[in-house]
Motif scaffolding. Structure first.
Motif, PDB file in Angstrom:
ATOM      1  N   LEU A  32     -16.258  -1.803   2.818  1.00  0.00           N
ATOM      2  CA  LEU A  32     -15.123  -2.802   3.338  1.00  0.00           C
ATOM      3  C   LEU A  32     -14.936  -2.604   4.754  1.00  0.00           C
ATOM      4  CD1 LEU A  32     -12.419  -2.120   0.398  1.00  0.00           C
ATOM      5  CD2 LEU A  32     -14.425  -3.869   0.541  1.00  0.00           C
ATOM      6  N   VAL A  33     -15.297  -1.364   5.476  1.00  0.00           N
ATOM      7  CA  VAL A  33     -15.064  -1.220   6.822  1.00  0.00           C
ATOM      8  C   VAL A  33     -16.425  -1.930   7.640  1.00  0.00           C
ATOM      9  CG1 VAL A  33     -14.574   0.294   8.725  1.00  0.00           C
ATOM     10  CG2 VAL A  33     -13.707   0.777   6.447  1.00  0.00           C
ATOM     11  N   ARG A  34     -16.193  -3.069   8.086  1.00  0.00           N
ATOM     12  CA  ARG A  34     -17.150  -3.581   8.922  1.00  0.00           C
ATOM     13  C   ARG A  34     -17.366  -3.263  10.223  1.00  0.00           C
ATOM     14  NH1 ARG A  34     -18.028 -10.099  10.156  1.00  0.00           N
ATOM     15  NH2 ARG A  34     -16.771  -9.718  11.974  1.00  0.00           N
ATOM     16  N   SER A  35     -16.460  -2.742  11.121  1.00  0.00           N
ATOM     17  CA  SER A  35     -16.515  -2.155  12.432  1.00  0.00           C
ATOM     18  C   SER A  35     -15.124  -1.449  12.743  1.00  0.00           C
ATOM     19  CB  SER A  35     -16.844  -3.337  13.269  1.00  0.00           C
ATOM     20  OG  SER A  35     -15.801  -4.146  13.479  1.00  0.00           O
ATOM     21  N   VAL A  36     -15.538  -0.481  13.867  1.00  0.00           N
ATOM     22  CA  VAL A  36     -14.476   0.179  14.221  1.00  0.00           C
ATOM     23  C   VAL A  36     -14.547   0.361  15.643  1.00  0.00           C
ATOM     24  CG1 VAL A  36     -12.986   2.341  14.412  1.00  0.00           C
ATOM     25  CG2 VAL A  36     -13.659   1.527  12.188  1.00  0.00           C
ATOM     26  N   GLU A  37     -13.801  -0.203  16.714  1.00  0.00           N
ATOM     27  CA  GLU A  37     -14.094  -0.255  18.347  1.00  0.00           C
ATOM     28  C   GLU A  37     -12.831   0.341  18.742  1.00  0.00           C
ATOM     29  OE1 GLU A  37     -15.465  -4.008  19.240  1.00  0.00           O
ATOM     30  OE2 GLU A  37     -17.219  -3.887  18.386  1.00  0.00           O
ATOM     31  N   VAL A  38     -13.078   1.214  19.728  1.00  0.00           N
ATOM     32  CA  VAL A  38     -11.775   1.721  20.535  1.00  0.00           C
ATOM     33  C   VAL A  38     -12.002   1.587  22.103  1.00  0.00           C
ATOM     34  CG1 VAL A  38     -10.382   3.716  21.052  1.00  0.00           C
ATOM     35  CG2 VAL A  38     -11.487   3.687  18.684  1.00  0.00           C
ATOM     36  N   SER A  39     -11.025   0.861  22.765  1.00  0.00           N
ATOM     37  CA  SER A  39     -10.999   0.811  23.940  1.00  0.00           C
ATOM     38  C   SER A  39      -9.706   1.042  24.760  1.00  0.00           C
ATOM     39  CB  SER A  39     -11.564  -0.598  24.423  1.00  0.00           C
ATOM     40  OG  SER A  39     -11.506  -0.873  25.922  1.00  0.00           O
ATOM     41  N   GLY A  40      -9.597   1.991  25.860  1.00  0.00           N
ATOM     42  CA  GLY A  40      -8.305   2.156  26.370  1.00  0.00           C
ATOM     43  C   GLY A  40      -7.372   2.630  25.374  1.00  0.00           C
ATOM     44  N   GLY A  41      -7.414   3.311  24.274  1.00  0.00           N
ATOM     45  CA  GLY A  41      -6.524   3.898  23.199  1.00  0.00           C
ATOM     46  C   GLY A  41      -6.340   2.697  22.424  1.00  0.00           C
ATOM     47  N   ARG A  42      -6.760   1.647  22.426  1.00  0.00           N
ATOM     48  CA  ARG A  42      -6.338   0.577  21.317  1.00  0.00           C
ATOM     49  C   ARG A  42      -7.830   0.485  20.465  1.00  0.00           C
ATOM     50  NH1 ARG A  42      -2.566  -3.436  23.591  1.00  0.00           N
ATOM     51  NH2 ARG A  42      -2.584  -4.283  21.539  1.00  0.00           N
ATOM     52  N   ALA A  43      -7.585   0.562  19.242  1.00  0.00           N
ATOM     53  CA  ALA A  43      -8.603   0.662  18.141  1.00  0.00           C
ATOM     54  C   ALA A  43      -8.511  -0.927  17.475  1.00  0.00           C
ATOM     55  CB  ALA A  43      -8.399   1.725  16.973  1.00  0.00           C
ATOM     56  N   ARG A  44      -9.726  -1.441  17.235  1.00  0.00           N
ATOM     57  CA  ARG A  44      -9.841  -2.492  16.459  1.00  0.00           C
ATOM     58  C   ARG A  44     -10.601  -2.126  15.372  1.00  0.00           C
ATOM     59  NH1 ARG A  44     -12.645  -7.297  15.836  1.00  0.00           N
ATOM     60  NH2 ARG A  44     -11.322  -9.186  15.236  1.00  0.00           N
ATOM     61  N   VAL A  45      -9.973  -2.518  13.933  1.00  0.00           N
ATOM     62  CA  VAL A  45     -10.768  -2.260  12.722  1.00  0.00           C
ATOM     63  C   VAL A  45     -11.003  -3.675  12.182  1.00  0.00           C
ATOM     64  CG1 VAL A  45     -10.863  -1.044  10.502  1.00  0.00           C
ATOM     65  CG2 VAL A  45      -9.712   0.034  12.803  1.00  0.00           C
ATOM     66  N   GLU A  46     -12.330  -4.010  11.588  1.00  0.00           N
ATOM     67  CA  GLU A  46     -12.506  -5.074  10.942  1.00  0.00           C
ATOM     68  C   GLU A  46     -12.893  -4.636   9.390  1.00  0.00           C
ATOM     69  OE1 GLU A  46     -14.282  -8.170  14.028  1.00  0.00           O
ATOM     70  OE2 GLU A  46     -15.451  -6.589  12.925  1.00  0.00           O
ATOM     71  N   LEU A  47     -12.111  -5.200   8.507  1.00  0.00           N
ATOM     72  CA  LEU A  47     -12.373  -5.014   7.197  1.00  0.00           C
ATOM     73  C   LEU A  47     -12.747  -6.318   6.323  1.00  0.00           C
ATOM     74  CD1 LEU A  47      -9.270  -3.053   6.031  1.00  0.00           C
ATOM     75  CD2 LEU A  47     -11.453  -2.023   6.712  1.00  0.00           C
ATOM     76  N   LEU A  48     -13.532  -6.046   5.453  1.00  0.00           N
ATOM     77  CA  LEU A  48     -13.889  -7.164   4.458  1.00  0.00           C
ATOM     78  C   LEU A  48     -13.037  -6.801   3.058  1.00  0.00           C
ATOM     79  CD1 LEU A  48     -17.845  -7.039   4.813  1.00  0.00           C
ATOM     80  CD2 LEU A  48     -16.176  -8.815   5.843  1.00  0.00           C
ATOM     81  N   LEU A  49     -12.880  -7.754   2.467  1.00  0.00           N
ATOM     82  CA  LEU A  49     -12.195  -7.524   1.122  1.00  0.00           C
ATOM     83  C   LEU A  49     -13.203  -8.096  -0.108  1.00  0.00           C
ATOM     84  CD1 LEU A  49      -8.651  -9.060   1.620  1.00  0.00           C
ATOM     85  CD2 LEU A  49      -9.342  -6.739   1.667  1.00  0.00           C
TER      86      LEU A  49
END
Length: 121
Positions: A32-49
């Motif tokens: 379900l976890v497509r991607s996890v990226e972190v930049s400048g202390g901020r994380a972006r997580v993409e999920l599929l359902l």
């Protein structure tokens, strides 16, 4: 499929879609976890359902965000469900695929009664 950072896989290995919690299959093993990226202390997580109708989606998104925000170097996390890719059983880890059983498409089963009889043994 993009690589998920090891630290993120480990952090999310204890997060479960409620439908798979009793089997011990995490959102990572479900694919379900497509991607996890972190930049400048901020994380972006993409999920599929697995389904757009998942009644537990909000709960899973919240738990993923909380687990990522607990990680060193992450101040804030944004979790987004993406709709430009469909979840399929190919995303399952080998362990999850062994534990879950999926029926083939009906058109691929010419003798449904025989198929069901074999599977129920």
């Amino acid at each position: 499929m993009p690589e998920i950072p090891q630290w993120a896989s480990e952090a999310l290995s204890g997060v479960y879609d409620p439908c798979c919690r009793e089997k011990g299959i995490s959102v990572v093993e479900m694919g379900l976890v497509r991607s996890v990226e972190v930049s400048g202390g901020r994380a972006r997580v993409e999920l599929l359902l697995t389904s757009g109708w998942c009644p537990f989606a909000a709960r899973v998104l919240t738990e993923v965000r909380e687990r990522i925000e607990e990680q060193p170097g992450v101040e804030r996390a944004e979790v987004e469900v993406v709709w430009d890719e469909v979840w399929t059983t190919e995303r399952l880890s080998p362990r999850a695929a062994r534990m879950l059983r999926f029926l083939p498409p009906p058109a691929q089963v010419p003798d449904k009664a025989a198929y069901i009889g074999r599977e129920l043994r």
